[in-house]
Design a protein around this motif. Structure first.
Motif, PDB file in Angstrom:
ATOM      1  N   THR A 191       5.134   7.369   3.863  1.00  0.00           N
ATOM      2  CA  THR A 191       5.939   6.628   4.906  1.00  0.00           C
ATOM      3  C   THR A 191       7.046   5.571   4.028  1.00  0.00           C
ATOM      4  OG1 THR A 191       3.879   5.935   6.099  1.00  0.00           O
ATOM      5  CG2 THR A 191       5.697   4.599   6.574  1.00  0.00           C
ATOM      6  N   GLY A 208       0.905  -1.251  -0.144  1.00  0.00           N
ATOM      7  CA  GLY A 208      -0.006   0.054   0.045  1.00  0.00           C
ATOM      8  C   GLY A 208       0.848   1.241   0.068  1.00  0.00           C
ATOM      9  N   ASP A 210      -0.242  -1.835   4.786  1.00  0.00           N
ATOM     10  CA  ASP A 210      -1.146  -0.509   4.814  1.00  0.00           C
ATOM     11  C   ASP A 210      -1.965  -0.415   3.438  1.00  0.00           C
ATOM     12  OD1 ASP A 210      -2.530   1.683   5.993  1.00  0.00           O
ATOM     13  OD2 ASP A 210      -0.766   2.816   5.362  1.00  0.00           O
ATOM     14  N   ASP A 215       1.418  -1.394  -5.048  1.00  0.00           N
ATOM     15  CA  ASP A 215       0.315  -0.532  -4.967  1.00  0.00           C
ATOM     16  C   ASP A 215      -0.710  -1.008  -6.019  1.00  0.00           C
ATOM     17  OD1 ASP A 215      -1.040   1.520  -3.684  1.00  0.00           O
ATOM     18  OD2 ASP A 215      -0.321   3.253  -5.014  1.00  0.00           O
ATOM     19  N   SER A 231      -2.865  -7.133  -4.050  1.00  0.00           N
ATOM     20  CA  SER A 231      -2.059  -7.927  -3.128  1.00  0.00           C
ATOM     21  C   SER A 231      -2.601  -9.363  -3.021  1.00  0.00           C
ATOM     22  CB  SER A 231      -2.098  -7.099  -1.593  1.00  0.00           C
ATOM     23  OG  SER A 231      -3.414  -7.087  -1.356  1.00  0.00           O
ATOM     24  N   PHE A 264       0.191   4.603  -1.699  1.00  0.00           N
ATOM     25  CA  PHE A 264      -0.322   5.838  -1.577  1.00  0.00           C
ATOM     26  C   PHE A 264       0.586   6.728  -2.088  1.00  0.00           C
ATOM     27  CE2 PHE A 264      -2.806   9.265   0.875  1.00  0.00           C
ATOM     28  CZ  PHE A 264      -3.825   9.470  -0.030  1.00  0.00           C
TER      29      PHE A 264
HETATM   30  C1  LIG Z   1      -4.010   4.255   3.119  1.00  0.00           C
HETATM   31  S1  LIG Z   1      -3.248   3.808   1.608  1.00  0.00           S
HETATM   32  C2  LIG Z   1      -1.484   3.767   2.128  1.00  0.00           C
HETATM   33  C3  LIG Z   1      -0.899   4.795   2.513  1.00  0.00           C
HETATM   34  C4  LIG Z   1       0.875   4.702   2.655  1.00  0.00           C
HETATM   35  N1  LIG Z   1       1.358   3.315   3.093  1.00  0.00           N
HETATM   36  C5  LIG Z   1       1.330   5.530   3.967  1.00  0.00           C
HETATM   37  O1  LIG Z   1       1.912   5.333   4.905  1.00  0.00           O
HETATM   38  O2  LIG Z   1       1.515   6.984   3.315  1.00  0.00           O
HETATM   39  C6  LIG Z   1      -3.731   2.509   0.985  1.00  0.00           C
HETATM   40  C7  LIG Z   1      -2.834   2.213  -0.375  1.00  0.00           C
HETATM   41  O3  LIG Z   1      -3.085   0.923  -0.617  1.00  0.00           O
HETATM   42  C8  LIG Z   1      -3.564   0.673  -1.925  1.00  0.00           C
HETATM   43  N2  LIG Z   1      -4.126  -0.717  -1.989  1.00  0.00           N
HETATM   44  C9  LIG Z   1      -5.675  -0.718  -1.757  1.00  0.00           C
HETATM   45  N3  LIG Z   1      -6.086  -1.969  -2.068  1.00  0.00           N
HETATM   46  C10 LIG Z   1      -4.953  -2.477  -2.626  1.00  0.00           C
HETATM   47  C11 LIG Z   1      -4.826  -4.127  -2.893  1.00  0.00           C
HETATM   48  N4  LIG Z   1      -5.663  -4.795  -3.047  1.00  0.00           N
HETATM   49  N5  LIG Z   1      -3.528  -4.091  -3.400  1.00  0.00           N
HETATM   50  C12 LIG Z   1      -2.535  -3.341  -3.356  1.00  0.00           C
HETATM   51  N6  LIG Z   1      -2.541  -2.329  -3.023  1.00  0.00           N
HETATM   52  C13 LIG Z   1      -3.685  -1.815  -2.573  1.00  0.00           C
HETATM   53  C14 LIG Z   1      -4.115   1.816  -2.365  1.00  0.00           C
HETATM   54  O4  LIG Z   1      -4.189   2.158  -3.691  1.00  0.00           O
HETATM   55  C15 LIG Z   1      -3.406   3.021  -1.434  1.00  0.00           C
HETATM   56  O5  LIG Z   1      -2.351   3.415  -2.239  1.00  0.00           O
END
Ligand SMILES: C[S@@+](CC[C@H](N)C(=O)[O-])C[C@H]1O[C@@H](n2cnc3c(N)ncnc32)[C@H](O)[C@@H]1O
Length: 264
Positions: free
Chosen positions: A116, A110, A198, A134, A180, A112
């Motif tokens: 982080t 994840g 995340d 991502d 994922s 974003f």
């Molecule tokens: C809350 S944000 C992550 C924030 C980041 N880790 C940070 O600390 O700034 C969630 C991220 O997970 C990704 N995401 C959501 N579902 C996902 C999946 N099934 N597989 C991979 N990434 C996913 C979204 O595209 C988004 O970029």
């Protein structure tokens, strides 16, 4: 019984350290720093759910001072938080853990904006490699499992990882894309020193991502989850893993944050 013992030892540890810090320690710069850290933990805004007798957060709390010594990390964009980001304090906790443990192989599920990711790059050894996965915006409607309501806004964005794309430490970061649930994690088997989960906060996804992380982590490594106290799916999945999966019996909730931690 285990919970009562954990709680008592947590409070005994806090009382012991606070007593020392407020007396002998005040003359010592290192102890003043610890006091500041303690203040930061307990002076957090109460946006996170407070424990009550009916508190559904069953993970034993770990004392942040057991994990970290002083705030020695460096940061970029630490104040620039909001929807989808870790809080300022959470980013400091993660950055300090990275600074202290010096992981050479990090996996983030994840990305974003990559806030982080970038701060882990800033605090890890010069030769560390961070892989960050991502979901491409174009795949929002094609995930194998359902992502949680309200998550589309984090998936749909102009640039994944915008915080590090032009940064000098970009070479430490490898961006990979996919869902994922279907991504091939096998090249990373048993090799990661630290994993940050995340991505989707849906219960099934947290279980999936945890399983993948357990396969990727090396013995002695650390897995972190964001949003244990903020999303029901994360809370239910981690509570269940703590109760039923022997690999997760050391799961802990870092007090003052929404982060859960497992030291293997
Ligand atoms: C809350 S944000 C992550 C924030 C980041 N880790 C940070 O600390 O700034 C969630 C991220 O997970 C990704 N995401 C959501 N579902 C996902 C999946 N099934 N597989 C991979 N990434 C996913 C979204 O595209 C988004 O970029």
């Amino acid at each position: 019984m285990g919970t009562l013992k954990d709680t008592l030892s947590l409070y005994a540890g806090v009382v012991r350290r606070v007593g020392y810090t407020l007396t002998v320690g005040l003359g010592n710069a290192q102890e003043r720093n610890r006091l500041l850290a303690l203040y930061q933990v307990y002076a957090q805004p109460t946006t996170l759910e407070d424990p009550t007798p009916d508190d559904p957060h069953i993970l034993p709390k770990t004392d942040i001072l057991e994990l970290l010594k002083n705030d020695e990390a460096v940061y970029e964009g630490v104040n620039e938080c909001g929807f989808g980001h870790t809080t300022e304090f959470e980013l400091k906790v993660i950055s300090n853990l990275v600074r202290m443990k010096q992981p050479k192989r990090i996996f983030e599920i994840g990305t974003f904006q990559g806030r982080t990711t970038l701060n882990m790059a800033l605090n890890s050894p010069a030769d560390a490699q961070i892989v960050t996965l991502d979901l491409p915006g174009s795949e929002l409607d094609n995930t194998q499992m359902k992502i949680a309501v309200g998550e589309a806004r984090y998936v749909k964005k102009d640039r994944s990882g915008e915080r590090f794309l032009e940064h000098p430490l970009r070479s430490k970061i490898q961006q990979v894309f996919g869902d994922s649930a279907t991504f091939d994690f096998s090249p990373y088997k048993a090799s990661m020193d630290l994993i940050f989960i995340d991505a989707s906060h849906a219960y099934e996804y947290v279980l999936n991502d945890t399983q993948k992380a357990l396969e990727m982590i090396r013995p002695g490594g650390i897995i972190l989850w964001h949003d244990y106290t903020n999303w029901e799916g994360v809370r239910n999945a981690l509570n269940e893993l703590y109760q039923k999966n022997p690999s997760c019996r050391n799961l802990r909730h870092i007090g003052g944050t929404s982060i859960a931690l497992l030291q293997l």
